[in-house]
Design a protein around this motif. Structure first.
Motif, PDB file in Angstrom:
ATOM      1  N   ASP A 270      -7.073 -13.993  32.688  1.00 15.13           N
ATOM      2  CA  ASP A 270      -7.842 -13.188  33.648  1.00 15.13           C
ATOM      3  C   ASP A 270      -6.983 -12.657  34.786  1.00 15.13           C
ATOM      4  OD1 ASP A 270     -10.118 -13.549  32.185  1.00 15.13           O
ATOM      5  OD2 ASP A 270     -10.809 -15.298  33.314  1.00 15.13           O
ATOM      6  N   GLY A 271      -5.971 -13.389  35.194  1.00 14.62           N
ATOM      7  CA  GLY A 271      -5.135 -12.946  36.318  1.00 14.62           C
ATOM      8  C   GLY A 271      -3.992 -12.036  35.914  1.00 14.62           C
ATOM      9  N   ASP A 272      -3.812 -11.785  34.630  1.00 12.01           N
ATOM     10  CA  ASP A 272      -2.705 -10.959  34.146  1.00 12.01           C
ATOM     11  C   ASP A 272      -2.975  -9.490  34.470  1.00 12.01           C
ATOM     12  OD1 ASP A 272      -0.745  -9.579  32.712  1.00 12.01           O
ATOM     13  OD2 ASP A 272      -0.676 -11.142  31.167  1.00 12.01           O
ATOM     14  N   PRO A 273      -2.038  -8.780  35.188  1.00  9.26           N
ATOM     15  CA  PRO A 273      -2.253  -7.357  35.508  1.00  9.26           C
ATOM     16  C   PRO A 273      -2.325  -6.469  34.276  1.00  9.26           C
ATOM     17  CG  PRO A 273      -0.011  -8.046  36.074  1.00  9.26           C
ATOM     18  CD  PRO A 273      -0.772  -9.283  35.746  1.00  9.26           C
ATOM     19  N   GLU A 274      -1.715  -6.901  33.183  1.00  2.00           N
ATOM     20  CA  GLU A 274      -1.767  -6.097  31.954  1.00  2.00           C
ATOM     21  C   GLU A 274      -3.177  -6.033  31.402  1.00  2.00           C
ATOM     22  OE1 GLU A 274       0.311  -4.220  30.790  1.00  2.00           O
ATOM     23  OE2 GLU A 274       2.288  -4.840  31.442  1.00  2.00           O
ATOM     24  N   LYS A 275      -3.984  -7.053  31.675  1.00  2.00           N
ATOM     25  CA  LYS A 275      -5.371  -7.038  31.203  1.00  2.00           C
ATOM     26  C   LYS A 275      -6.171  -5.958  31.908  1.00  2.00           C
ATOM     27  CE  LYS A 275      -9.339  -9.986  30.222  1.00  2.00           C
ATOM     28  NZ  LYS A 275      -9.887 -11.350  30.234  1.00  2.00           N
ATOM     29  N   VAL A 276      -5.856  -5.793  33.224  1.00  2.00           N
ATOM     30  CA  VAL A 276      -6.557  -4.761  33.997  1.00  2.00           C
ATOM     31  C   VAL A 276      -6.165  -3.370  33.518  1.00  2.00           C
ATOM     32  CG1 VAL A 276      -6.932  -3.846  36.319  1.00  2.00           C
ATOM     33  CG2 VAL A 276      -6.624  -6.317  35.970  1.00  2.00           C
ATOM     34  N   ASN A 277      -4.878  -3.179  33.174  1.00  2.00           N
ATOM     35  CA  ASN A 277      -4.373  -1.856  32.761  1.00  2.00           C
ATOM     36  C   ASN A 277      -4.502  -1.609  31.265  1.00  2.00           C
ATOM     37  OD1 ASN A 277      -3.576  -1.255  35.387  1.00  2.00           O
ATOM     38  ND2 ASN A 277      -1.614  -2.321  35.109  1.00  2.00           N
ATOM     39  N   SER A 278      -5.197  -2.504  30.583  1.00  2.00           N
ATOM     40  CA  SER A 278      -5.295  -2.382  29.128  1.00  2.00           C
ATOM     41  C   SER A 278      -5.937  -1.060  28.722  1.00  2.00           C
ATOM     42  CB  SER A 278      -6.121  -3.545  28.581  1.00  2.00           C
ATOM     43  OG  SER A 278      -6.290  -3.402  27.190  1.00  2.00           O
ATOM     44  N   GLY A 279      -5.302  -0.360  27.791  1.00  2.00           N
ATOM     45  CA  GLY A 279      -5.895   0.868  27.243  1.00  2.00           C
ATOM     46  C   GLY A 279      -5.465   2.149  27.921  1.00  2.00           C
ATOM     47  N   ILE A 280      -4.733   2.064  29.077  1.00  2.00           N
ATOM     48  CA  ILE A 280      -4.325   3.299  29.769  1.00  2.00           C
ATOM     49  C   ILE A 280      -3.386   4.125  28.897  1.00  2.00           C
ATOM     50  CG2 ILE A 280      -3.017   4.191  31.730  1.00  2.00           C
ATOM     51  CD1 ILE A 280      -4.095   1.937  33.402  1.00  2.00           C
ATOM     52  N   GLY A 281      -2.389   3.442  28.275  1.00  2.00           N
ATOM     53  CA  GLY A 281      -1.431   4.168  27.438  1.00  2.00           C
ATOM     54  C   GLY A 281      -2.083   4.864  26.260  1.00  2.00           C
ATOM     55  N   LEU A 282      -3.026   4.205  25.593  1.00  2.00           N
ATOM     56  CA  LEU A 282      -3.701   4.812  24.443  1.00  2.00           C
ATOM     57  C   LEU A 282      -4.576   5.989  24.872  1.00  2.00           C
ATOM     58  CD1 LEU A 282      -4.746   1.796  22.186  1.00  2.00           C
ATOM     59  CD2 LEU A 282      -2.801   3.330  21.963  1.00  2.00           C
ATOM     60  N   GLU A 283      -5.244   5.865  26.008  1.00  2.00           N
ATOM     61  CA  GLU A 283      -6.064   6.977  26.483  1.00  2.00           C
ATOM     62  C   GLU A 283      -5.208   8.195  26.806  1.00  2.00           C
ATOM     63  OE1 GLU A 283      -9.340   7.429  26.585  1.00  2.00           O
ATOM     64  OE2 GLU A 283      -9.410   5.530  25.493  1.00  2.00           O
ATOM     65  N   ASN A 284      -4.042   7.938  27.395  1.00  2.00           N
ATOM     66  CA  ASN A 284      -3.131   9.047  27.704  1.00  2.00           C
ATOM     67  C   ASN A 284      -2.672   9.769  26.439  1.00  2.00           C
ATOM     68  OD1 ASN A 284      -3.272   8.640  30.411  1.00  2.00           O
ATOM     69  ND2 ASN A 284      -1.331   7.547  30.600  1.00  2.00           N
ATOM     70  N   VAL A 285      -2.289   8.996  25.434  1.00  2.00           N
ATOM     71  CA  VAL A 285      -1.778   9.619  24.214  1.00  2.00           C
ATOM     72  C   VAL A 285      -2.888  10.358  23.468  1.00  2.00           C
ATOM     73  CG1 VAL A 285      -2.068   7.745  22.527  1.00  2.00           C
ATOM     74  CG2 VAL A 285      -0.105   9.262  22.350  1.00  2.00           C
ATOM     75  N   LYS A 286      -4.124   9.871  23.555  1.00  2.00           N
ATOM     76  CA  LYS A 286      -5.251  10.595  22.948  1.00  2.00           C
ATOM     77  C   LYS A 286      -5.430  11.961  23.607  1.00  2.00           C
ATOM     78  CE  LYS A 286      -8.076   6.591  21.602  1.00  2.00           C
ATOM     79  NZ  LYS A 286      -9.323   5.846  21.907  1.00  2.00           N
ATOM     80  N   GLN A 287      -5.325  11.986  24.941  1.00  2.00           N
ATOM     81  CA  GLN A 287      -5.458  13.269  25.659  1.00  2.00           C
ATOM     82  C   GLN A 287      -4.318  14.213  25.299  1.00  2.00           C
ATOM     83  OE1 GLN A 287      -6.558  13.096  29.893  1.00  2.00           O
ATOM     84  NE2 GLN A 287      -6.867  10.897  29.604  1.00  2.00           N
ATOM     85  N   ARG A 288      -3.114  13.663  25.218  1.00  2.32           N
ATOM     86  CA  ARG A 288      -1.966  14.509  24.867  1.00  2.32           C
ATOM     87  C   ARG A 288      -2.109  15.081  23.458  1.00  2.32           C
ATOM     88  NH1 ARG A 288       3.563  12.215  25.188  1.00  2.32           N
ATOM     89  NH2 ARG A 288       4.114  14.434  25.278  1.00  2.32           N
ATOM     90  N   LEU A 289      -2.585  14.276  22.528  1.00  4.14           N
ATOM     91  CA  LEU A 289      -2.790  14.766  21.158  1.00  4.14           C
ATOM     92  C   LEU A 289      -3.811  15.889  21.123  1.00  4.14           C
ATOM     93  CD1 LEU A 289      -2.780  11.414  19.153  1.00  4.14           C
ATOM     94  CD2 LEU A 289      -1.201  13.329  18.821  1.00  4.14           C
ATOM     95  N   SER A 290      -4.892  15.753  21.880  1.00  7.08           N
ATOM     96  CA  SER A 290      -5.926  16.790  21.888  1.00  7.08           C
ATOM     97  C   SER A 290      -5.425  18.074  22.530  1.00  7.08           C
ATOM     98  CB  SER A 290      -7.177  16.292  22.621  1.00  7.08           C
ATOM     99  OG  SER A 290      -6.901  16.063  23.981  1.00  7.08           O
ATOM    100  N   LEU A 291      -4.487  17.954  23.502  1.00  4.72           N
ATOM    101  CA  LEU A 291      -3.932  19.141  24.149  1.00  4.72           C
ATOM    102  C   LEU A 291      -2.842  19.800  23.314  1.00  4.72           C
ATOM    103  CD1 LEU A 291      -3.605  17.856  27.838  1.00  4.72           C
ATOM    104  CD2 LEU A 291      -5.165  19.629  27.027  1.00  4.72           C
ATOM    105  N   LEU A 292      -1.965  18.986  22.739  1.00  6.36           N
ATOM    106  CA  LEU A 292      -0.786  19.512  22.055  1.00  6.36           C
ATOM    107  C   LEU A 292      -1.004  19.796  20.578  1.00  6.36           C
ATOM    108  CD1 LEU A 292       1.819  17.091  23.674  1.00  6.36           C
ATOM    109  CD2 LEU A 292       1.478  19.497  24.234  1.00  6.36           C
ATOM    110  N   TYR A 293      -1.887  19.035  19.925  1.00  4.73           N
ATOM    111  CA  TYR A 293      -2.115  19.217  18.489  1.00  4.73           C
ATOM    112  C   TYR A 293      -3.607  19.328  18.183  1.00  4.73           C
ATOM    113  CZ  TYR A 293       2.783  17.915  17.899  1.00  4.73           C
ATOM    114  OH  TYR A 293       4.153  17.881  17.944  1.00  4.73           O
ATOM    115  N   PRO A 294      -4.282  20.305  18.770  1.00  5.28           N
ATOM    116  CA  PRO A 294      -5.716  20.452  18.479  1.00  5.28           C
ATOM    117  C   PRO A 294      -5.939  20.823  17.019  1.00  5.28           C
ATOM    118  CG  PRO A 294      -4.914  22.358  19.691  1.00  5.28           C
ATOM    119  CD  PRO A 294      -3.788  21.367  19.672  1.00  5.28           C
TER     120      PRO A 294
END
Length: 500
Positions: free
Chosen positions: A453-477
């Motif tokens: 529960d105290g691990d900062p990575e748990k709080v930031n979980s999923g940010i990288g995947l959300e970013n790459v999903k947005q980039r894929l939709s912008l760059l490779y529609p």
């Protein structure tokens, strides 16, 4: 704006063919009465008349030679001449078309205008006059077709040029109007109408062109700016049309010397303004305005996408550096300095990649895979002392020069190491990459270990995947397929990417 020359040629061919068919039908329909009674000109000259030899066959040969001459000049001869290709051959074809069409037209006229032969004392003099007329007519056909092809090339040039938009559009509209006027002239000459018809056509088309362009660029914008509607514009435009009646009528009457041309020209002028020019100008303005608004909205959205893409890249880079430094720190705490040196070397390669190639729109897939391998090797250094961690890669060697947007693959691998590795529990990661033609197939499979529960990575979980999903939709529609599956113990990612 690119013009499809093949489509334009099809339109020209079928338009000419329909006009040719219509002319033949007119000969047949008119002949249904002509073959019964002798035409007045033949009766007056007391020359015998044959429906077949003095009317149908001459007309058939006349329109056929005009039709085939136009096709040959428009599609085969004149375009390469304007491009200065095979000049000698095409000039020979041009001269041959002129001689042959002139000969056919002259012979046809000796039969269709046989009543003129009796007006001359000598038969040779009559034939000289008829043949002079035939070759003059053929010359006009060649000249008018050449002007038509030149106007067509001008329109294509204006549509494809990168001149200032407003000037280009006005020139294009003037060129279209000129081509329309000239096409009418070509038709009137072919069917041999009276000069007064050609004059009326010229005056009416000229006035329509002026008032249409004036409406598009001045009258309609001012009307809309004042908050008024089509009725107001219609009233103003018809008032201008009435004012134009005076000079148009006077010009027609003065040139022909016929006072009846004054009302005739003005009747056609007012009908054309009401039925064609006024609604056409309104339609062009509204359509163009709507298109420009759409372009502005798309540019605005594109600007937002570029800004968003830049922001996403800036989010990703520090994140990777942070992970790499953590890996080196863990390695340094372990034992051998060589492993630390190896890690620093790989980190240096990764930093160079991010500083130079990461800012490009597209890079070589080989370089992106090198970055991916360096990251995995750094993670292996961190976990190499733990027996229960299995890291497997099946990354195909790239022989083709494929391009990819940078930093698209690494977030999936980073996510696998972030959530799939535990130094206390058995863990596994498998990375597979292969290409077939222009298609890339990328799979990442890893175990899942819940963070404290105290691990900062748990709080930031999923940010990288959300970013790459947005980039894929912008760059490779519409050029990618991303499948993500998760169970209680495993996480699976499958990416199919069209790199074309």
């Amino acid at each position: 704006m690119k013009i499809n020359i093949k489509d334009l040629s099809k339109i020209e061919f079928w338009t000419a063919s329909i006009m040719y068919g219509f002319a033949i039908m007119m000969i047949i329909s008119n002949g249904s009465t002509n073959h019964i009674s002798t035409p007045y000109n033949f009766q007056e000259a007391k020359v015998s008349f044959s429906y077949l030899s003095n009317y149908f066959l001459p007309g058939l040969f006349k329109y056929s030679i005009l039709y085939f001459s136009f096709l040959l000049l428009n599609f085969c001869c004149l375009p390469p001449l304007y491009q200065k290709k095979n000049t000698g051959i095409n000039l020979s074809i041009l001269f041959g078309v002129y001689l042959f069409s002139g000969l056919v037209l002259s012979i046809a006229q000796t039969y269709s205008q046989a009543y003129t032969l009796v007006k001359y004392d000598e038969l040779d003099e009559a034939y000289n006059y008829i043949f002079f007329q035939g070759f003059t007519y053929a010359g006009w056909v060649v000249v008018l077709t050449a002007i038509y092809v030149a106007l067509k090339k001008l329109i294509i040039y204006l549509m494809e040029s990168k001149e200032e938009e407003s000037n280009q559009k006005m020139k294009l509209e003037i060129a279209f109007a000129s081509a329309f006027w000239f096409l009418g002239i070509l038709v009137w000459v072919v069917i041999a109408v009276d000069f007064r018809v050609i004059l009326a056509w010229t005056l009416v088309v000229g006035s329509c062109t002026f008032l249409t362009i004036y409406g598009i660029y001045y009258l309609i914008p001012n009307t809309i700016a004042q908050g008024k509607k089509f009725r107001n514009y219609l009233g103003k435009n018809m008032l201008l049309a009435l004012i134009f009646c005076i000079p148009l009528g006077l010009i027609a009457a003065a040139i022909t010397g016929d006072g009846e041309m004054f009302p005739i020209v003005n009747i056609f002028h007012l009908i054309a303004q009401l039925m064609i020019s006024t609604p056409l100008a309104w339609y062009i303005y509204k359509t163009r305005n709507a298109t420009e608004e759409q372009i502005f909205a798309l540019k605005k959205e594109l600007g937002k996408s570029d800004a968003n893409l830049g922001f996403l890249k800036s989010q990703i880079n520090p994140h990777f550096l942070f992970n790499a430094l953590n890996t080196l720190y863990g390695t340094a705490l372990q034992e051998k300095a060589e492993r630390t040196g190896e890690g620093i070397q790989k980190l240096g390669d990764m930093m160079r990649f991010m500083l130079h190639e990461n800012m490009q729109d597209k890079i070589s897939l080989v370089r992106d895979i090198d970055y991916l391998n360096n990251y995995i090797e750094l993670q292996k250094l961190r976990t190499s002392t733990t027996v229960d961690i299995n890291i497997k890669t099946e990354i195909e060697e790239q022989l083709m020069d494929l391009k990819i947007s940078p930093m698209l693959l690494i977030p999936f691998v980073e996510n696998a190491f972030k959530h799939g590795i535990s130094l206390q529990s058995p863990s596994h990661i498998k990375v597979t990459l292969q290409t077939k033609a222009n298609m890339l197939y990328f799979d990442v499979n890893n175990s899942i270990h819940l963070k404290a529960d105290g691990d900062p990575e748990k709080v930031n979980s999923g940010i990288g995947l959300e970013n790459v999903k947005q980039r894929l939709s912008l760059l490779y529609p519409k050029k990618h397929e991303l499948i993500i599956r998760e169970s209680a113990k495993e996480f699976f990612v499958h990416l199919t990417l069209n790199l074309d």
